[in-house]
Structure formats: structure tokens, C-alpha cells
Motif scaffolding. Sequence first.
Motif, short mmCIF file in Angstrom:
data_model
loop_
_atom_site.label_atom_id
_atom_site.label_comp_id
_atom_site.label_asym_id
_atom_site.label_seq_id
_atom_site.Cartn_x
_atom_site.Cartn_y
_atom_site.Cartn_z
N GLY A 10 0.82 -1.21 0.00
CA GLY A 10 0.00 0.00 0.00
C GLY A 10 0.85 1.26 0.00
O GLY A 10 1.89 1.33 0.67
N ALA A 11 0.40 2.27 -0.73
CA ALA A 11 1.16 3.51 -0.87
C ALA A 11 1.22 4.29 0.45
O ALA A 11 2.25 4.90 0.77
CB ALA A 11 0.53 4.37 -1.95
N ILE A 12 0.15 4.29 1.21
CA ILE A 12 0.12 5.07 2.46
C ILE A 12 1.13 4.52 3.46
O ILE A 12 1.90 5.25 4.07
CB ILE A 12 -1.31 5.06 3.05
CG1 ILE A 12 -2.27 5.77 2.09
CG2 ILE A 12 -1.32 5.73 4.42
CD1 ILE A 12 -3.73 5.69 2.49
N GLU A 13 1.14 3.18 3.60
CA GLU A 13 2.08 2.55 4.54
C GLU A 13 3.52 2.76 4.09
O GLU A 13 4.41 3.05 4.91
CB GLU A 13 1.78 1.05 4.64
CG GLU A 13 0.43 0.70 5.24
CD GLU A 13 -0.73 0.83 4.28
OE1 GLU A 13 -1.88 0.69 4.71
OE2 GLU A 13 -0.49 1.07 3.06
N LEU A 14 3.76 2.61 2.78
CA LEU A 14 5.10 2.81 2.27
C LEU A 14 5.57 4.24 2.47
O LEU A 14 6.72 4.50 2.82
CB LEU A 14 5.16 2.43 0.78
CG LEU A 14 6.51 2.61 0.09
CD1 LEU A 14 7.59 1.76 0.77
CD2 LEU A 14 6.42 2.25 -1.39
N GLY A 15 4.66 5.19 2.25
CA GLY A 15 5.00 6.59 2.43
C GLY A 15 5.43 6.90 3.85
O GLY A 15 6.40 7.64 4.08
N ALA A 16 4.73 6.32 4.83
CA ALA A 16 5.08 6.54 6.23
C ALA A 16 6.46 5.97 6.54
O ALA A 16 7.25 6.60 7.27
CB ALA A 16 4.02 5.90 7.13
N THR A 17 6.75 4.82 5.96
CA THR A 17 8.06 4.19 6.19
C THR A 17 9.18 5.02 5.59
O THR A 17 10.22 5.24 6.22
CB THR A 17 8.08 2.77 5.58
OG1 THR A 17 7.05 1.99 6.18
CG2 THR A 17 9.42 2.10 5.83
N ILE A 18 8.98 5.49 4.37
CA ILE A 18 10.01 6.30 3.70
C ILE A 18 10.27 7.60 4.45
O ILE A 18 11.42 8.01 4.65
CB ILE A 18 9.59 6.58 2.23
CG1 ILE A 18 9.68 5.30 1.40
CG2 ILE A 18 10.45 7.68 1.62
CD1 ILE A 18 9.16 5.43 -0.01
N THR A 34 13.93 8.55 5.90
CA THR A 34 14.70 9.58 5.18
C THR A 34 14.50 10.98 5.73
O THR A 34 15.32 11.87 5.48
CB THR A 34 14.31 9.59 3.69
OG1 THR A 34 12.94 9.99 3.57
CG2 THR A 34 14.52 8.24 3.05
N GLY A 35 13.41 11.20 6.42
CA GLY A 35 13.09 12.55 6.87
C GLY A 35 12.49 13.42 5.77
O GLY A 35 12.23 14.61 5.99
#
Length: 319
Positions: free
Chosen positions: A226-234, A238-239
Motif C-alpha cells: 500500500g502507498a500510504i504505509e510505504l509513504g510513512a516508512t520512507i 529519510t526525513g
Amino acid sequence: MKTVGVLTSGGDSPGMNAAIRAVVRNAIAKGCRVIGVRRGYDGLIQGQLEEMNLSSVADIIHRGGTILRTARSEEFRTEEGRKKALNVMKVFGIEGMVVIGGDGSFRGAEELSKLGIPTIGVPGTIDNDLAYTDYTIGFDTAMNTVVEAISRIRDTSTSHGRANIIEVMGRHCGDIALHAGLAGGAESIIIPEVGLDIEQVCRKLIKGKNRGKLHSIILLAEGVGGAIELGATIEEMTGIETRATILGHTQRGGSPTAFDRVLASKMGAKAVDLLIEGKQSLVVGIKGNEIIGVDIEKALSIEKKLDKETYQLADILSM
């Protein structure tokens, strides 16, 4: 053959109407009656059929979706359901059928052929996940829809200095993400055939930021996550502020591209020609510039493989 049936099944795709139009008009030109089946195999079982004429398909070549509508049918998977469908076809005098859809629709077409109804499949699916053909109807339109979304999202991403993840369709096949990502200049393309290397994605983002990049676009096929979960991880790793956009069914809608209209017209007409020639249990496709007919069983047995050259090129160009 005097009477041909046509139905659309499974997920809709832009260009299905162009294919229906080609089936109807080519069949009529060859002296056949055409019976349209509404709502796929489910409608076939329930007798939702009507005769079509030249006017039935007027002014539809540019329209997305399918005028015959579509549905998935659990009942058709049963022997009893298929017998009901056969009885309905006999009542309406259908001697051959054109089925427009994806792999599940083709398996249904194969069952119709086994019941004695010559059937030809036409590949209508945005995923481009059928290995026997270079392109399926709707793929080009869906890809262009994603490319347009990339351009729009890049504008706002640049303004805010963000990374953006765009989630596209492709549960088992990453062709939409791969080709749209290459065309749209995405920094990272994440597809089911390769999987997710989160560290590599983050390294690219950080390197890009350090050399002054104002934005980053990541294309994610839905089959990977999922894009939302991946976005939170990135963002955590990375900040870099990261936003997610899920395009969903917008990729299935809209007016088909010229490519999809021409492809669908050629394939629909070819399906009718094959039926009139006495062929059955075939699916049409395109190899090079040639419209071909392939045995259904053989077509479904060919494994869809990753286009490694295109994937590697996209990776190089996104540096």
C-alpha cells in the motif's frame, strides 16, 4: 454461421466498446445476426440478451467502459450454471460467441467451446497480463492516464519539495507501473515481479535531494503493498516529507486512446472472421503488427515474464 453472440466479462477496460462495435458491424457485413449479452456470463445464464444492429453500436468507439456492462459470475463456474447458459444460447440461436475480457473470461470461453459453442476470446484488460499478446485492449489508455497523473502530481510535489508515491493497478503484473514510470520519469518503480527494496528506494531519494532535486516520484504497483504505509516508512527512514496518491479505478475509465481504438477494432473484427472460418477455442492477440489467433489453453499457459530491458532502462534513466 448465422448468429454470433458477444459479451464482455470481468473488469472493464477502455476500448471494449470499440471491440463490440467491430464485432457487430463485421458480423453484419458478413451476413450474420448479432446477439448482445448484458452483464457477462451472469447475464447469459439469466437470459439478458438482445439482438444488435448497426445503430446499436453507433457513436460508441470513443466511450470508455462497456455498453454491454460486465459482471463476474460464480454460477457460471458450476456445471449447472454452464448448462443454463447453453440452453439460453440455443433458445436465441447463437452458433458462435465472442468473449471480450481477461484470463478468467477466457477460461469461461474455453468452457463454452467444450459445450459445442465455437468461441473466440478478445483480450480486454488494462493490466496487460496476458503473455501471448504484446498488448491487451485498455493498457495503453490506462498507462496514459497514469502518465497524466504523474505530470500533475509532479507540479505540486516540486512546489513543496516532497516525495510522492503513486499507487497504480497491477496485482500480479507490473506493466502499468513500469511503462508509465518510464514515460513519466519516475525515480523508483516498484513492481510485483521484482518486489520492494526499501533501502534502495531511500538511497535514491536522499541522493536526489543532496544534488538539489525538488521532487521525487515513486510508482508502486498495488500487488507489492500500500502507498500510504510505504509513504510513512520512507518519511521515517529519510526525513523527506512523503505523500501518497492511489489512482484506483480512474485507470479503467475515460475515452480510449487512438491506439486502443484501432487495436480493439482489429481484434474484434478478427474474432468474427475466425468464427466464420469455423475456428474455435482461440484468442486473438497482436505480435509485432500482426493480429494472430492462439489456442486458448496454450495462451493461458504462457508465463508472463518481466521485460528486464525496459526495467533496467527505467532504472538507469532515473539516476
